[in-house]
Design an enzyme around this catalytic site. Sequence first.
Site, PDB file in Angstrom:
ATOM      1  N   CYS A  39       0.823  -1.219   0.000  1.00 16.30           N
ATOM      2  CA  CYS A  39       0.000   0.000   0.000  1.00 16.30           C
ATOM      3  C   CYS A  39       0.856   1.269   0.000  1.00 16.30           C
ATOM      4  O   CYS A  39       2.073   1.227   0.126  1.00 16.30           O
ATOM      5  CB  CYS A  39      -0.930  -0.014   1.203  1.00 16.30           C
ATOM      6  N   ALA A  70       2.970   1.870   3.040  1.00 16.62           N
ATOM      7  CA  ALA A  70       4.189   1.040   3.021  1.00 16.62           C
ATOM      8  C   ALA A  70       5.265   1.706   2.167  1.00 16.62           C
ATOM      9  O   ALA A  70       6.442   1.721   2.529  1.00 16.62           O
ATOM     10  CB  ALA A  70       3.881  -0.355   2.487  1.00 16.62           C
ATOM     11  N   ARG A 105      11.758  -5.340   6.349  1.00 17.94           N
ATOM     12  CA  ARG A 105      12.451  -5.160   5.068  1.00 17.94           C
ATOM     13  C   ARG A 105      13.954  -5.414   5.196  1.00 17.94           C
ATOM     14  O   ARG A 105      14.657  -5.472   4.219  1.00 17.94           O
ATOM     15  CB  ARG A 105      12.172  -3.730   4.595  1.00 17.94           C
ATOM     16  N   HIS A 158       5.841   6.452  -2.507  1.00 19.19           N
ATOM     17  CA  HIS A 158       7.177   6.966  -2.819  1.00 19.19           C
ATOM     18  C   HIS A 158       7.072   8.437  -3.223  1.00 19.19           C
ATOM     19  O   HIS A 158       7.845   9.279  -2.775  1.00 19.19           O
ATOM     20  CB  HIS A 158       7.809   6.212  -4.001  1.00 19.19           C
TER      21      HIS A 158
HETATM   22  S1  CFN Z   1       9.122  -0.261  -2.936  1.00 15.96           S
HETATM   23 FE1  CFN Z   1      11.104  -0.347  -3.974  1.00 15.96          FE
HETATM   24  S2  CFN Z   1      12.660   0.955  -3.287  1.00 15.96           S
HETATM   25  S3  CFN Z   1      11.227  -0.361  -6.126  1.00 15.96           S
HETATM   26 FE2  CFN Z   1      12.392  -2.023  -5.333  1.00 15.96          FE
HETATM   27  S4  CFN Z   1      14.435  -1.344  -5.153  1.00 15.96           S
HETATM   28 FE3  CFN Z   1      11.362  -3.840  -3.903  1.00 15.96          FE
HETATM   29  S5  CFN Z   1       9.234  -3.941  -3.421  1.00 15.96           S
HETATM   30 MO1  CFN Z   1      10.377  -4.587  -1.580  1.00 15.96          MO
HETATM   31  S6  CFN Z   1      10.658  -2.591  -0.529  1.00 15.96           S
HETATM   32 FE4  CFN Z   1      12.391  -2.873  -1.831  1.00 15.96          FE
HETATM   33 FE5  CFN Z   1      13.445  -1.062  -3.263  1.00 15.96          FE
HETATM   34 FE6  CFN Z   1      13.089   0.389  -5.351  1.00 15.96          FE
HETATM   35 FE7  CFN Z   1      10.079  -2.173  -2.567  1.00 15.96          FE
HETATM   36  S7  CFN Z   1      14.318  -1.909  -1.441  1.00 15.96           S
HETATM   37  S8  CFN Z   1      12.429  -4.939  -2.379  1.00 15.96           S
HETATM   38  S9  CFN Z   1      11.998  -4.026  -6.053  1.00 15.96           S
HETATM   39  N1  CFN Z   1      11.803  -2.043  -3.505  1.00 15.96           N
HETATM   40  C1  HCA Z   2       6.538  -3.390   1.068  1.00 19.84           C
HETATM   41  C2  HCA Z   2       7.870  -3.862   1.560  1.00 19.84           C
HETATM   42  C3  HCA Z   2       8.392  -5.057   0.830  1.00 19.84           C
HETATM   43  C4  HCA Z   2       7.589  -6.297   1.109  1.00 19.84           C
HETATM   44  C5  HCA Z   2       8.346  -7.523   0.775  1.00 19.84           C
HETATM   45  C6  HCA Z   2       7.652  -8.817   0.613  1.00 19.84           C
HETATM   46  C7  HCA Z   2       9.840  -5.253   1.294  1.00 19.84           C
HETATM   47  O1  HCA Z   2       6.247  -3.476  -0.117  1.00 19.84           O
HETATM   48  O2  HCA Z   2       5.791  -2.927   1.859  1.00 19.84           O
HETATM   49  O3  HCA Z   2       6.538  -8.907   0.116  1.00 19.84           O
HETATM   50  O4  HCA Z   2       8.309  -9.809   0.972  1.00 19.84           O
HETATM   51  O5  HCA Z   2      10.724  -5.287   0.495  1.00 19.84           O
HETATM   52  O6  HCA Z   2      10.040  -5.389   2.511  1.00 19.84           O
HETATM   53  O7  HCA Z   2       8.409  -4.801  -0.552  1.00 19.84           O
END
Ligand code: CFN
Ligand code: HCA
Length: 541
Positions: A61, A64, A95, A194
Site C-alpha cells: 500500500c 508502506a 524489510r 514513494h
Molecule cells: S518499494 Fe522499492 S525501493 S522499487 Fe524495489 S528497489 Fe522492492 S518492493 Mo520490496 S521494498 Fe524494496 Fe526497493 Fe526500489 Fe520495494 S528496497 S524490495 S523491487 N523495492
Molecule cells: C513493502 C515492503 C516489501 C515487502 C516484501 C515482501 C519489502 O512493499 O511494503 O513482500 O516480501 O521489500 O520489505 O516490498
Amino acid sequence: KKAVQFNPADIKEELLKKYPPKVARKRATQIMINEAQESETPSEIVANVRTIPGIITMRGCTYAGCKGVIMGPTRDILNITHGPIGCGFYSWLTRRNQTDAGETGENYMPYCFSTDMQDQDIIFGGEKKLAAAIEEAYDLFHPKGICVFATCPVGLIGDDIHAVARKMKAKFGDCNVFAFSCEGYKGVSQSAGHHIANNQVFTHLVGENQTPPAGEYKINLLGEYNIGGDGFEIDRVLKKCGITNIATFSGNSSYEQFASAQHADLSAVMCHRSINYVADMLETKYGIPWIKVNFIGAGATAKSLRKIGQYFGDKALVDRIEAVIAEELPVVEAVAADVKTRTTGKTAMLFVGGSRAHHYNELFQEMGMKTLSAGYEFGHRDDYEGREVIPSLTVDADSRNIEEIEVEADEKLYRARKTPEEIKALEDAGYKFKHYDGLNRDMDKGSIIIDDLNQYEAEKLVELLKPDIFCAGIKEKFSIQKLGVPMKQLHSYDSGGPYAGFKGAVNFYKEIDRLVSSKVWSYMKAPWQQNPELTATFVWE
Ligand code: CFN
Ligand code: HCA
C-alpha cells in the site's frame, strides 16, 4: 536440466484461461511477450493501474511505500505511525534495512512508534492523541526530526496531521516536525507513497544545511536502502575510489545527510522507481544532474563506477576507479567461473517491486542463467519501456489527487512511442533528454513480462515453465516452495546479503548456486504431480 522450450503465446493464453472474459481482457494488457531489442520499439504494456478487485495481488500500500520504503531506513528521524498498531508493527524492520548508528549513536531503528488508534479515536478524532504522542517522543528523545505518517482511517476521519505537525514544530523550535498524507488506500500501490515521501522530504528537509560537507567528487546515492547491508558495501567501494557520498536516500541515512543533499555535484540513481522525483527536483532546483547507476552485479558495479568517473572527467579519479575495479573484479570472476559450471543454462523468474526484477536480471546473466519471465509489482511504463524525457515533477502531492499526478507524470515520462516531432517539441519546451533503459531491453526476445503478477498466475507460471528458481517476496515464498521449486526472496534477501557491489555479487552467486543445485526441492511433490485430477469444488447450499 535444459532450459524449457516454450511458446510464449501459449503460456499467455494458459494464464488467462481461467478468468472471466472481462478480467482476461484487462489482464491481457499487462502480460507482454517481449520483443524489445536495441533497434525495436518495445512492446506496449499497461502498468501502474488498479488491481482488479478479487485478484490476490502481490502489491503493498501507499503507507508502506512512504513510511516503510522511503522514510523508514533513516536512522535518526523519529517516525510515528498515526494509526492502528498493525501498520506500524508490520512496517518495522521486516524489510531488513540495516543501520549503523555512527558517531552520534542516534538510532531509532530498534523502536516502533505509533499512536495505536482505538475505536474512540476513530469516533472522536485522533489529533489530540497524535499531538500527545509527538510531545512524548520529543521529551524522551529530543530528535532533530519527527515524521508523522497517515494510515487509512486517518484519511477517512479527516484528522489534520499537517496542522498538528506545524503546531508541534512551532512549539518545540528545535525539532523539524512534518507529516505525510500517505493513507494506504491512495494511489494504486506503494508507488504513490514513494511520490508523497519524495515531495515532502524535498519540501521540508533538503537544503536546510547551508554548510557544504568536506570531500571530493560529491555525489548523492539515490534509491539505495541498505537491505541486507547493500549500502554498506556500496559505500565501501565508493570510499575506496575516493568518491564522497553526501546523502543516501535513504539506507542508513541521517537527518543531516538529507539536509545537505543540495551540496552534491551529481545524483547517482540506483532505484529509479522510488526516488526519481527527488532526482528531478534536485536537478530542477539546484542544477544537480542525475545519472542512472546499478550496483547489483559485478559488471554493473564496474560500469556504474566508470560512469561516475566519466561524469567528473578527472584523470586521478578515473585511474583510481580502474585500480579498484582491477583489484576487486578478479576475485568475483573466479567465483563466477566456478558456480557457472553448475548454474549455466538454469532458469529463473523474477517478480519484485519496481526495479529489482531489472537489476537482478543482470546478476543472473553473470551466472549464465536465463530469466524466463519477470515483472514489477508496481513499476510504471518507463520502468518497462525506458525513459527519455524529464519533466519537472515538483508538485504538491497533498493538494491534488495522487492518482491524477501519477498519470500526468507517466504520460510525459515514458519514452517508447513518441515521434521525433513530439520529442523535438518537448525539447523546445525545455525538457532535457536522458536515456534510461527499461526491463524490456535486458530481457530476451520471447520472454514473458508481466505487470502486477498475482498469486494465481505465479503458481500457474511455475507449473507451466518449472523454473530452477523463483524470486519474489514473503507472500509468495511458501506457496512456491510447496510446488517443489526453490524460492529466494529478493526483497528482504531472506537472511542473506549484501548482494550489491563486488562482495555482494560473490554472496549472491554462492547463494543461488546452493539453491539451484540442491536436491531437496526435487523430493517435494507438487499437487499436480501427485494427483493431476485434483480439483476443489465449491458447493452452494
Ligand atoms: S518499494 Fe522499492 S525501493 S522499487 Fe524495489 S528497489 Fe522492492 S518492493 Mo520490496 S521494498 Fe524494496 Fe526497493 Fe526500489 Fe520495494 S528496497 S524490495 S523491487 N523495492
Ligand atoms: C513493502 C515492503 C516489501 C515487502 C516484501 C515482501 C519489502 O512493499 O511494503 O513482500 O516480501 O521489500 O520489505 O516490498
